[in-house]
Design an enzyme around this catalytic site. Structure first.
Site, short mmCIF file in Angstrom:
data_model
loop_
_atom_site.label_atom_id
_atom_site.label_comp_id
_atom_site.label_asym_id
_atom_site.label_seq_id
_atom_site.Cartn_x
_atom_site.Cartn_y
_atom_site.Cartn_z
N HIS A 1 0.84 -1.21 0.00
CA HIS A 1 0.00 0.00 0.00
C HIS A 1 0.88 1.26 0.00
CE1 HIS A 1 -3.13 -2.62 2.29
NE2 HIS A 1 -3.56 -2.50 1.05
N LYS B 1 -17.44 -6.51 6.46
CA LYS B 1 -16.12 -7.10 6.66
C LYS B 1 -15.67 -6.87 8.09
CE LYS B 1 -13.33 -6.92 2.42
NZ LYS B 1 -12.29 -6.09 1.82
N ARG C 1 -2.40 -6.47 -8.02
CA ARG C 1 -1.26 -7.33 -7.72
C ARG C 1 -1.05 -8.38 -8.79
NH1 ARG C 1 -3.29 -8.14 -1.71
NH2 ARG C 1 -5.15 -7.66 -2.89
N SER D 1 -2.95 -7.70 3.32
CA SER D 1 -3.24 -7.49 4.74
C SER D 1 -3.63 -8.82 5.37
CB SER D 1 -4.38 -6.48 4.91
OG SER D 1 -3.99 -5.22 4.40
#
Ligand code: ADP
Length: 165
Positions: A21, A45, A94, A132
């Site tokens: 990030h 979430k 990614r 994460s």
């Protein structure tokens, strides 16, 4: 004519912020006048860190970047973007695994507000494997966190994990 102030909004969970990030934020901060890292507070979430804690960690990790600010938002990203007069959402990609999700989201956002553009920035190959979620898994099992997250995130993660047991 005066040039428009170009603001990019970089939304995400940032639970917690990783070096992947940070790399994206540093790179977009060179292209825009201002970058807003938007911490999404989602009721769906479950997060390890509260939105406030995530905000503080992002602020500390990007303290050296004067044109980066951090905000928390719980609604639709396009609504936040519109209200600030911004037109650009930036997302990091990614690998192909991210592609379908990001494309769907970009099209959905365009449907909601055609004036908002989504820009995709490719992850630095150095950090391509960092998520994460992966970082939390490593922290849970007391693995080495150096090289995955900014230094100040490490004690915060260790403290959280202790509290969770
Ligand atoms: P979300 O929960 O919305 O997927 P994240 O906090 O996981 O948000 O990530 C925010 C943005 O950063 C997303 O666009 C994601 O693809 C991107 N991102 C996550 N990890 C990396 C990384 N290692 N390198 C580059 N971009 C990343």
């Amino acid at each position: 004519m005066m040039a428009l102030m170009k603001i990019a909004v970089y939304p995400g969970s940032f639970d917690p912020i990783t070096l992947g990030h940070v790399d994206i934020i540093e790179r977009i901060s060179l292209l825009f006048d201002q970058v807003v890292v938007l911490i999404s507070e989602s009721s769906q979430k479950a997060s390890l860190f509260t939105a406030e804690e995530r905000k503080t960690l992002v602020e500390k990790a990007l303290a050296h970047k004067k044109n980066v600010k951090v905000d928390i938002h719980s609604g639709l990203t396009v609504d936040y973007v519109k209200q600030g007069g911004t037109q650009v959402i930036v997302r990091g990609l990614r690998a192909v695994g991210d592609f379908e999700y990001e494309m769907t989201m970009a099209h959905m956002n365009r449907q909601l507000d055609a004036s908002v553009e989504t820009m995709i920035i490719f992850a630095n190959p150095k950090y391509q494997y960092i998520s994460s979620r992966g970082v939390k898994e490593v922290a849970k099992h007391q693995g080495r966190l150096q090289g995955l997250v900014p230094e100040m995130v490490i004690p915060a993660l260790e403290k959280k994990m202790k509290g969770q047991k």
